[in-house]
Design an enzyme around this catalytic site. Structure first.
Site, PDB file in Angstrom:
ATOM      1  N   ALA A  38      -9.506  -6.394   2.581  1.00 39.51           N
ATOM      2  CA  ALA A  38      -8.521  -5.038   2.695  1.00 39.51           C
ATOM      3  C   ALA A  38      -9.535  -4.099   2.618  1.00 39.51           C
ATOM      4  O   ALA A  38      -9.131  -3.027   1.975  1.00 39.51           O
ATOM      5  CB  ALA A  38      -8.571  -5.206   1.346  1.00 39.51           C
ATOM      6  N   GLY A  93      -9.138  -2.638   5.944  1.00 38.49           N
ATOM      7  CA  GLY A  93      -8.297  -2.167   7.014  1.00 38.49           C
ATOM      8  C   GLY A  93      -7.334  -0.601   6.651  1.00 38.49           C
ATOM      9  O   GLY A  93      -6.771  -0.208   5.080  1.00 38.49           O
ATOM     10  N   ARG A 147      -0.060   1.335  11.238  1.00 37.84           N
ATOM     11  CA  ARG A 147       1.286   1.726  11.413  1.00 37.84           C
ATOM     12  C   ARG A 147       1.965   2.271  10.047  1.00 37.84           C
ATOM     13  O   ARG A 147       3.152   2.161  10.227  1.00 37.84           O
ATOM     14  CB  ARG A 147       1.477  -0.415  11.913  1.00 37.84           C
ATOM     15  CG  ARG A 147       1.058  -0.158  13.251  1.00 37.84           C
ATOM     16  CD  ARG A 147       0.968  -1.762  13.345  1.00 37.84           C
ATOM     17  NE  ARG A 147       0.299  -2.650  12.673  1.00 37.84           N
ATOM     18  CZ  ARG A 147      -0.186  -3.623  12.264  1.00 37.84           C
ATOM     19  NH1 ARG A 147       0.328  -4.659  13.352  1.00 37.84           N
ATOM     20  NH2 ARG A 147      -1.146  -4.341  11.977  1.00 37.84           N
ATOM     21  N   THR A 196     -11.034  -8.572  12.158  1.00 33.94           N
ATOM     22  CA  THR A 196     -11.348  -9.128  10.556  1.00 33.94           C
ATOM     23  C   THR A 196     -12.333 -10.376  11.091  1.00 33.94           C
ATOM     24  O   THR A 196     -12.847 -10.578  10.048  1.00 33.94           O
ATOM     25  CB  THR A 196      -9.785 -10.284  11.019  1.00 33.94           C
ATOM     26  OG1 THR A 196      -9.361 -10.693  11.673  1.00 33.94           O
ATOM     27  CG2 THR A 196      -8.205  -8.998  10.450  1.00 33.94           C
ATOM     28  N   ASN A 200       2.536  -4.291   7.481  1.00 25.89           N
ATOM     29  CA  ASN A 200       2.411  -3.591   9.079  1.00 25.89           C
ATOM     30  C   ASN A 200       3.244  -2.304   8.771  1.00 25.89           C
ATOM     31  O   ASN A 200       2.636  -1.395   8.955  1.00 25.89           O
ATOM     32  CB  ASN A 200       2.505  -4.290  10.348  1.00 25.89           C
ATOM     33  CG  ASN A 200       1.063  -5.621   9.803  1.00 25.89           C
ATOM     34  OD1 ASN A 200      -0.038  -5.844   9.139  1.00 25.89           O
ATOM     35  ND2 ASN A 200       1.831  -6.339  10.766  1.00 25.89           N
ATOM     36  N   TYR A 208      17.518  18.073 -29.845  1.00 23.93           N
ATOM     37  CA  TYR A 208      15.782  17.850 -29.976  1.00 23.93           C
ATOM     38  C   TYR A 208      15.354  17.659 -30.619  1.00 23.93           C
ATOM     39  O   TYR A 208      14.704  18.939 -31.258  1.00 23.93           O
ATOM     40  CB  TYR A 208      15.093  19.252 -28.318  1.00 23.93           C
ATOM     41  CG  TYR A 208      13.631  19.166 -28.881  1.00 23.93           C
ATOM     42  CD1 TYR A 208      13.111  17.507 -28.070  1.00 23.93           C
ATOM     43  CD2 TYR A 208      12.554  19.388 -28.684  1.00 23.93           C
ATOM     44  CE1 TYR A 208      11.738  17.929 -27.143  1.00 23.93           C
ATOM     45  CE2 TYR A 208      10.835  19.558 -28.598  1.00 23.93           C
ATOM     46  CZ  TYR A 208      10.594  18.393 -27.979  1.00 23.93           C
ATOM     47  OH  TYR A 208       9.568  18.696 -27.511  1.00 23.93           O
ATOM     48  N   ASN A 247      21.208  12.532 -41.593  1.00 25.71           N
ATOM     49  CA  ASN A 247      21.596  12.875 -40.433  1.00 25.71           C
ATOM     50  C   ASN A 247      21.629  14.081 -39.697  1.00 25.71           C
ATOM     51  O   ASN A 247      21.636  15.056 -40.167  1.00 25.71           O
ATOM     52  CB  ASN A 247      23.439  12.830 -40.945  1.00 25.71           C
ATOM     53  CG  ASN A 247      24.771  13.435 -39.866  1.00 25.71           C
ATOM     54  OD1 ASN A 247      24.760  12.169 -39.676  1.00 25.71           O
ATOM     55  ND2 ASN A 247      24.811  14.753 -39.328  1.00 25.71           N
ATOM     56  N   ALA A 303      25.078  18.014 -34.506  1.00 33.33           N
ATOM     57  CA  ALA A 303      24.575  18.764 -32.979  1.00 33.33           C
ATOM     58  C   ALA A 303      23.857  19.948 -33.143  1.00 33.33           C
ATOM     59  O   ALA A 303      24.252  20.564 -33.065  1.00 33.33           O
ATOM     60  CB  ALA A 303      26.667  18.626 -32.508  1.00 33.33           C
ATOM     61  N   ALA A 346      24.776  24.568 -41.182  1.00 28.75           N
ATOM     62  CA  ALA A 346      24.793  24.146 -40.051  1.00 28.75           C
ATOM     63  C   ALA A 346      24.621  26.576 -39.574  1.00 28.75           C
ATOM     64  O   ALA A 346      24.887  27.137 -40.343  1.00 28.75           O
ATOM     65  CB  ALA A 346      26.352  24.682 -39.940  1.00 28.75           C
TER      66      ALA A 346
HETATM   67  C1  UD1 Z   1      -3.374 -10.656  11.753  1.00 29.46           C
HETATM   68  C2  UD1 Z   1      -3.949 -10.910  12.791  1.00 29.46           C
HETATM   69  C3  UD1 Z   1      -2.276 -12.548  12.971  1.00 29.46           C
HETATM   70  C4  UD1 Z   1      -1.367 -12.543  12.098  1.00 29.46           C
HETATM   71  C5  UD1 Z   1      -0.662 -11.698  11.494  1.00 29.46           C
HETATM   72  C6  UD1 Z   1      -0.156 -12.103  10.143  1.00 29.46           C
HETATM   73  C7  UD1 Z   1      -5.840 -11.090  13.287  1.00 29.46           C
HETATM   74  C8  UD1 Z   1      -6.654 -10.709  14.276  1.00 29.46           C
HETATM   75  N1  UD1 Z   1      -4.241 -11.179  13.530  1.00 29.46           N
HETATM   76  O1  UD1 Z   1      -2.410  -9.725  12.122  1.00 29.46           O
HETATM   77  O2  UD1 Z   1      -2.561 -13.528  13.399  1.00 29.46           O
HETATM   78  O3  UD1 Z   1      -0.170 -13.463  12.837  1.00 29.46           O
HETATM   79  O4  UD1 Z   1      -2.259 -11.032  10.440  1.00 29.46           O
HETATM   80  O5  UD1 Z   1       0.307 -10.889   8.870  1.00 29.46           O
HETATM   81  O6  UD1 Z   1      -6.426 -11.595  12.348  1.00 29.46           O
HETATM   82  N2  UD1 Z   1      -9.022  -6.086   8.308  1.00 29.46           N
HETATM   83  C9  UD1 Z   1     -10.718  -5.950   7.447  1.00 29.46           C
HETATM   84  N3  UD1 Z   1     -11.386  -5.598   8.582  1.00 29.46           N
HETATM   85  C10 UD1 Z   1     -10.910  -5.238   9.759  1.00 29.46           C
HETATM   86  C11 UD1 Z   1      -9.654  -5.452   9.944  1.00 29.46           C
HETATM   87  C12 UD1 Z   1      -8.790  -5.540   9.393  1.00 29.46           C
HETATM   88  O7  UD1 Z   1     -10.253  -5.724   6.337  1.00 29.46           O
HETATM   89  O8  UD1 Z   1     -12.095  -4.936  10.381  1.00 29.46           O
HETATM   90  C13 UD1 Z   1      -7.946  -6.343   6.748  1.00 29.46           C
HETATM   91  C14 UD1 Z   1      -6.714  -5.810   6.371  1.00 29.46           C
HETATM   92  O9  UD1 Z   1      -6.881  -4.393   6.186  1.00 29.46           O
HETATM   93  C15 UD1 Z   1      -5.301  -6.284   6.585  1.00 29.46           C
HETATM   94  C16 UD1 Z   1      -5.986  -7.688   6.724  1.00 29.46           C
HETATM   95  O10 UD1 Z   1      -7.423  -7.450   7.460  1.00 29.46           O
HETATM   96  O11 UD1 Z   1      -5.530  -6.924   4.766  1.00 29.46           O
HETATM   97  C17 UD1 Z   1      -5.504  -8.124   8.412  1.00 29.46           C
HETATM   98  O12 UD1 Z   1      -5.416  -7.215   9.381  1.00 29.46           O
HETATM   99  P1  UD1 Z   1      -4.119  -6.375  10.226  1.00 29.46           P
HETATM  100  O13 UD1 Z   1      -4.359  -5.891  11.302  1.00 29.46           O
HETATM  101  O14 UD1 Z   1      -2.558  -6.545   8.863  1.00 29.46           O
HETATM  102  O15 UD1 Z   1      -3.913  -8.062  10.850  1.00 29.46           O
HETATM  103  P2  UD1 Z   1      -2.528  -8.125  11.918  1.00 29.46           P
HETATM  104  O16 UD1 Z   1      -2.268  -7.611  13.002  1.00 29.46           O
HETATM  105  O17 UD1 Z   1      -1.211  -8.424  10.453  1.00 29.46           O
HETATM  106 MG    MG Z   2      -0.946  -7.270   8.507  1.00 26.88          MG
END
Ligand code: UD1
Ligand code: MG
Length: 486
Positions: free
Chosen positions: A12, A14, A18, A82, A230, A369, A380, A383, A426
């Site tokens: 988590a 990233g 996008r 990742t 994304n 109010y 009661n 109004a 009233a």
């Molecule tokens: C990724 C997969 C892709 C898959 C898709 C499904 C890779 C390279 N690709 O692509 O094959 O079909 O998910 O949804 O894994 N994250 C980190 N650190 C980093 C980079 C990413 O923690 O350095 C986390 C992001 O926060 C995210 C998750 O990894 O929650 C996936 O990254 P994301 O950039 O969404 O990968 P996709 O392009 O969706």
């Molecule tokens: Mg993704």
């Protein structure tokens, strides 16, 4: 199922470029919760030995969401992909043998699906087992390249697909189960061979497969479970699915929902049997509805607790308030936080209440109010009654007893007490306490002046009539004009 040898790693860190947002992607909401919270919750029943969330962007905020759920965070700085994110989590994994890895942006996955994935992995003695899905439109996802019916040779990211691979409609969900003694050496061999210069976890699959290790892919029964968020459009789609599932859950529990696709219900909401929810209603937060309630069109309830047989007429807003059995409110009632409406109480149109208690059977039918007010039972409130609870600096309470009658258009200047059985005339402005069974009257005495109106009219008419001489002159002028035209 015991998972004493399993670690859960949620990626988590990233930013979510996008989404074009200043908020980290996993903190965006769908179905009434942040994305990361959905995922951590789905993993909770697996009873894994560790639940680790890899954080990077806005780490404190992400920790604030997931730590109350018993998960821990590990910081990935910078975010090199990742694969790198999983390496960063390594030091927190203790003696886990397996890891379930999930992305923080695919929140629809269900616990049952994860359990089945882990079982397949264990039974197959696999190095890696991928949760895949077969979809109509695979664009944007990594594709599963199989070397046989059961075995996978690689995951190929969208940007690296050959024309032939582009046709593959089995996608990578980014949810995997790994055997760690196979994963670490494979990840060590992965190179950042892509335009972002990142270490892709997906590339570890080809390494493992190349070594002859078992890599399996299990196809999700419902492909919607693997939807990743994304873009804003992805978020909207995932939200729509969560909302649909929640409505179905309530309908299965005996709740009628009219035009269901127009009704928005948060995950913690509950409702009793034979309750009817009309089109365009929103039930938010920890709202609880009893049995046989009716929530009519356009109403929004947030953290509201309703007893049985409660009616919410159209277009009401209820926030953090309790409505006991048989209460009726609206149409167009606004309940701000902190109200308690006791059994059988009625609040009508254009009534606003805040931090107030309305006693049993009491009626507040129109245009009122009440703030910081306690009203007894069977009273009661006419109004246009207004409590003046605020002097620009402090709030003050108003207390109205049982069986009181407040005449229309009365102003109650707090702090003030109206005793049981009292009447308020009233149009009164009440600044002093009114004892029980008394009449409180605070207004100017009426005076009638006979003939005043007709005299006034005569005076006004005379003042607005034009003078005679000038009228004659203008008539002559206009005659001259008409003659010429002839
Ligand atoms: C990724 C997969 C892709 C898959 C898709 C499904 C890779 C390279 N690709 O692509 O094959 O079909 O998910 O949804 O894994 N994250 C980190 N650190 C980093 C980079 C990413 O923690 O350095 C986390 C992001 O926060 C995210 C998750 O990894 O929650 C996936 O990254 P994301 O950039 O969404 O990968 P996709 O392009 O969706
Ligand atoms: Mg993704």
């Amino acid at each position: 199922m015991s998972n004493y040898d399993l670690a859960v790693i949620v990626l988590a860190a990233g930013k979510g470029t996008r989404l074009k947002s200043s908020l980290a992607k996993v903190l965006h909401k769908a179905g009434g919760r942040t994305l990361v919270e959905h995922i951590v919750r789905a993993c909770e029943p697996l009873k894994a030995r560790d639940r680790v969330v890899v954080v990077g962007h806005q780490p404190e905020q992400v920790a604030g969401v997931i730590e109350p759920l018993g998960a821990v965070t590990v910081l990935q700085q910078p975010q090199n992909g990742t694969g790198h994110a999983v390496q960063v989590a390594k030091r927190t994994l203790g003696r886990a043998k397996f890891a379930l890895v999930l992305p923080g942006d695919a929140p629809l996955v269900r616990t049952e699906t994860l359990k089945a994935l882990i079982a397949t992995h264990r039974n197959g003695n696999a190095a890696a087992t991928i949760l895949s899905a077969v979809v109509a439109d695979p664009s944007g996802y990594g594709r599963i390249v199989r070397k046989s019916e059961t075995a996978v040779s690689a995951i190929v990211e969208e940007s690296q697909l050959t024309d032939e691979q582009r046709e593959i409609n089995e996608i990578n969900s980014a949810i995997y189960c790994f055997t760690l003694e196979n994963l670490w050496p494979a990840l060590a061999q992965v190179k950042p061979n892509n335009k972002h210069r990142e270490l892709y976890l997906t590339d570890a699959i080809a390494v493992m497969s190349g070594k002859g290790e078992t890599v399996l892919a299990q196809v999700a029964g419902d492909s919607r479970e693997v939807l990743g968020c994304n873009t804003r459009a992805d978020l909207a789609e995932v939200d729509r699915i969560f909302r649909e599932w929640k409505r179905n859950e309530l309908m299965d529990a005996g709740v009628t929902i009219q035009l269901p696709e127009t009704v928005l219900i948060d995950p913690d909401v509950t409702a009793g049997e034979d309750t009817v929810i009309e089109a365009g209603v929103q039930l938010l937060g920890k709202t609880k509805l009893g049995a046989r309630c009716s929530v009519k069109t356009g109403s929004v309830l947030a953290d509201a607790v309703l007893g049985d047989d409660v009616t919410v007429e159209p277009h009401c807003v209820v926030v953090q308030s309790r409505l006991d059995d048989r209460v009726i409110i609206g149409p167009f009632a606004r309940l701000r936080p902190g109200n308690h409406l006791k059994a059988g109480a009625r609040l009508g149109n254009f009534v606003e209440v805040k931090k107030s208690t309305i006693g049993e059977g009491t009626k507040v039918p129109h245009l009122t109010y009440l703030g910081d007010t306690k009203v007894g039972s069977k009273t009661n409130v006419g109004a246009g009654t207004i409590t003046c609870n605020y002097d620009g600096f402090e709030k003050f309470p108003t207390t109205i007893g049982n069986k009181v009658f407040i005449g229309s258009d009365s102003v109650l200047v707090a702090p003030v007490r109206i005793g049981d059985g009292a009447y308020i005339a009233a149009g009164s402005t009440i600044t002093e306490n009114v004892p029980a069974d008394s009449l409180g009257i605070g207004r100017g005495r009426q005076v009638n002046k006979p003939g005043w109106a007709s005299k006034k009219r005569r005076e006004l008419a005379a003042a607005t009539q034009p003078k005679k001489s000038s009228r004659r002159r203008s008539r002559k002028k206009s005659n001259r004009k008409t003659n010429r035209r002839k």
